[in-house]
Design a protein around this motif. Structure first.
Motif, PDB file in Angstrom:
ATOM      1  N   LEU A 150       0.825  -1.207   0.000  1.00 18.70           N
ATOM      2  CA  LEU A 150       0.000   0.000   0.000  1.00 18.70           C
ATOM      3  C   LEU A 150       0.860   1.257   0.000  1.00 18.70           C
ATOM      4  CD1 LEU A 150      -2.647   1.569   0.277  1.00 18.70           C
ATOM      5  CD2 LEU A 150      -2.573   1.117   2.745  1.00 18.70           C
ATOM      6  N   LEU A 151       1.854   1.293   0.852  1.00 12.89           N
ATOM      7  CA  LEU A 151       2.734   2.453   0.926  1.00 12.89           C
ATOM      8  C   LEU A 151       3.526   2.616  -0.369  1.00 12.89           C
ATOM      9  CD1 LEU A 151       3.593   4.763   2.727  1.00 12.89           C
ATOM     10  CD2 LEU A 151       5.366   3.301   3.701  1.00 12.89           C
ATOM     11  N   SER A 185      -8.492   0.652   4.606  1.00 12.95           N
ATOM     12  CA  SER A 185      -8.867   1.709   5.554  1.00 12.95           C
ATOM     13  C   SER A 185      -8.130   1.532   6.877  1.00 12.95           C
ATOM     14  CB  SER A 185     -10.383   1.700   5.782  1.00 12.95           C
ATOM     15  OG  SER A 185     -11.069   2.007   4.586  1.00 12.95           O
ATOM     16  N   ARG A 186      -8.054   0.299   7.344  1.00 12.80           N
ATOM     17  CA  ARG A 186      -7.358   0.035   8.604  1.00 12.80           C
ATOM     18  C   ARG A 186      -5.876   0.342   8.496  1.00 12.80           C
ATOM     19  NH1 ARG A 186      -4.704  -4.387   9.868  1.00 12.80           N
ATOM     20  NH2 ARG A 186      -5.746  -5.665   8.282  1.00 12.80           N
ATOM     21  N   LEU A 187      -5.266  -0.050   7.384  1.00 10.32           N
ATOM     22  CA  LEU A 187      -3.835   0.181   7.205  1.00 10.32           C
ATOM     23  C   LEU A 187      -3.524   1.661   7.023  1.00 10.32           C
ATOM     24  CD1 LEU A 187      -2.935  -2.802   4.844  1.00 10.32           C
ATOM     25  CD2 LEU A 187      -2.405  -2.569   7.279  1.00 10.32           C
ATOM     26  N   GLN A 190      -3.543   3.282  10.370  1.00 10.67           N
ATOM     27  CA  GLN A 190      -2.325   2.942  11.102  1.00 10.67           C
ATOM     28  C   GLN A 190      -1.149   3.770  10.588  1.00 10.67           C
ATOM     29  OE1 GLN A 190      -1.917   0.679  13.809  1.00 10.67           O
ATOM     30  NE2 GLN A 190      -0.015   1.883  13.848  1.00 10.67           N
ATOM     31  N   LEU A 191      -1.054   3.929   9.268  1.00  6.03           N
ATOM     32  CA  LEU A 191       0.025   4.729   8.683  1.00  6.03           C
ATOM     33  C   LEU A 191      -0.100   6.191   9.087  1.00  6.03           C
ATOM     34  CD1 LEU A 191       0.150   3.144   5.104  1.00  6.03           C
ATOM     35  CD2 LEU A 191       1.976   3.060   6.826  1.00  6.03           C
ATOM     36  N   LEU A 197       1.515   9.540   6.778  1.00 12.14           N
ATOM     37  CA  LEU A 197       0.623  10.232   5.846  1.00 12.14           C
ATOM     38  C   LEU A 197      -0.504  10.917   6.614  1.00 12.14           C
ATOM     39  CD1 LEU A 197      -2.037   8.202   5.766  1.00 12.14           C
ATOM     40  CD2 LEU A 197      -0.583   6.893   4.240  1.00 12.14           C
ATOM     41  N   LYS A 198      -1.237  11.758   5.893  1.00  7.59           N
ATOM     42  CA  LYS A 198      -2.392  12.451   6.468  1.00  7.59           C
ATOM     43  C   LYS A 198      -3.605  12.168   5.597  1.00  7.59           C
ATOM     44  CE  LYS A 198      -4.123  17.003   7.890  1.00  7.59           C
ATOM     45  NZ  LYS A 198      -4.568  16.488   9.200  1.00  7.59           N
ATOM     46  N   LEU A 199      -4.687  11.707   6.195  1.00  9.61           N
ATOM     47  CA  LEU A 199      -5.895  11.364   5.456  1.00  9.61           C
ATOM     48  C   LEU A 199      -6.820  12.562   5.326  1.00  9.61           C
ATOM     49  CD1 LEU A 199      -6.711   7.898   7.092  1.00  9.61           C
ATOM     50  CD2 LEU A 199      -5.570   8.327   4.905  1.00  9.61           C
ATOM     51  N   GLY A 200      -7.441  12.717   4.149  1.00 10.78           N
ATOM     52  CA  GLY A 200      -8.431  13.749   3.899  1.00 10.78           C
ATOM     53  C   GLY A 200      -9.599  13.138   3.155  1.00 10.78           C
ATOM     54  N   ARG A 201     -10.530  13.982   2.731  1.00  9.71           N
ATOM     55  CA  ARG A 201     -11.688  13.477   2.000  1.00  9.71           C
ATOM     56  C   ARG A 201     -11.278  13.156   0.564  1.00  9.71           C
ATOM     57  NH1 ARG A 201     -17.048  13.112   2.431  1.00  9.71           N
ATOM     58  NH2 ARG A 201     -18.350  13.357   0.574  1.00  9.71           N
ATOM     59  N   ASN A 202     -11.247  11.875   0.241  1.00 14.37           N
ATOM     60  CA  ASN A 202     -10.846  11.389  -1.086  1.00 14.37           C
ATOM     61  C   ASN A 202      -9.449  11.855  -1.480  1.00 14.37           C
ATOM     62  OD1 ASN A 202     -13.308  10.101  -1.363  1.00 14.37           O
ATOM     63  ND2 ASN A 202     -14.238  11.782  -2.514  1.00 14.37           N
ATOM     64  N   LYS A 203      -8.593  12.064  -0.499  1.00 14.39           N
ATOM     65  CA  LYS A 203      -7.206  12.408  -0.789  1.00 14.39           C
ATOM     66  C   LYS A 203      -6.304  11.959   0.356  1.00 14.39           C
ATOM     67  CE  LYS A 203      -7.307  17.161   0.975  1.00 14.39           C
ATOM     68  NZ  LYS A 203      -7.110  18.585   0.625  1.00 14.39           N
ATOM     69  N   ILE A 204      -5.062  11.721   0.021  1.00 12.09           N
ATOM     70  CA  ILE A 204      -4.059  11.279   0.988  1.00 12.09           C
ATOM     71  C   ILE A 204      -2.788  12.076   0.739  1.00 12.09           C
ATOM     72  CG2 ILE A 204      -2.648   9.342   1.776  1.00 12.09           C
ATOM     73  CD1 ILE A 204      -4.891   7.489   0.666  1.00 12.09           C
TER      74      ILE A 204
END
Length: 211
Positions: A150-151, A185-187, A190-191, A197-204
């Motif tokens: 994934l990364l 989603s779980r991974l 965790q990341l 990384l930083k999660l956003g709405r439909n973006k990473i």
């Protein structure tokens, strides 16, 4: 019209560039459009002029897995091989980033091989690159854990788009990795907790490692 990606790719053969424009048909597509589906007849070879597309293989159970990306100036070697042998497509080509595609009729592919050494060299270079990418996919599936895959996928997307922020969904990433959305989603969570990384709405957004 000649100051395009084709002029750069085939700089030693202006005549070949002229023929590609003469016989090719250019079309524009948006992200998510399918330009070639599995089991479809291959009547033309797509060359990406702008944007990007991805090539996907669907397994018998419906799961999909990303094989490789095709950037501006590149084409799909699977289409070359299938088209030249009058076979059905065994992959799906989907637009990853709004794109302009030049479609070259299959019959011209063989003709250009005979007339232009640069065209044959182009096909061999594509074949070599895709072969290495497919080996990487096999190696990742066989030996790497899903979080590492994934990364790596996110880093590849970042490299291709030249941006630390990647516009994608968990579902899209799951499809490209051939796994379940809940796993992705779980991974990703965790990341994010690990500061990768930083999660956003439909973006990473990938974050730089801190010392």
């Amino acid at each position: 019209m000649q100051d395009t990606i084709l002029s750069s790719e085939f700089s030693s053969s202006p005549e070949l560039v002229e023929k590609l424009y003469q016989y090719g048909i250019t079309k524009n597509y948006q992200e998510g459009d399918i330009i070639l589906d599995e089991n479809a007849s291959i009547r033309s070879i797509p060359i990406v002029m702008k944007g990007m597309m991805k090539v996907i293989r669907t397994e018998e159970d419906g799961r999909e897995i990303l094989l490789y990306y095709i950037k501006a100036g590149e084409s799909c070697i699977m289409s070359f091989l299938g088209g030249m042998h009058h076979e059905k497509s065994i992959v799906k080509a989907e637009i990853e980033e709004d794109a302009e595609i030049l479609f070259l009729p299959v019959d011209k592919v063989s003709l250009f091989i005979k007339e232009h050494p640069e065209w044959l060299d182009y096909i061999f270079r594509l074949y070599h690159k895709r072969f290495e990418e497919l080996l990487d996919i096999i190696n990742a599936i066989a030996f790497k854990k899903v979080d590492e895959r994934l990364l790596n996928l996110l880093q590849k997307k970042s490299e291709i788009t030249n941006s630390d922020t990647i516009n994608t969904t968990h579902e899209q990433l799951a499809n490209e990795l051939g796994t379940a959305r809940v796993v992705v989603s779980r991974l990703l969570k965790q990341l994010e907790e690990d500061g990768r990384l930083k999660l956003g709405r439909n973006k990473i957004t990938l974050l730089k490692p801190t010392n």
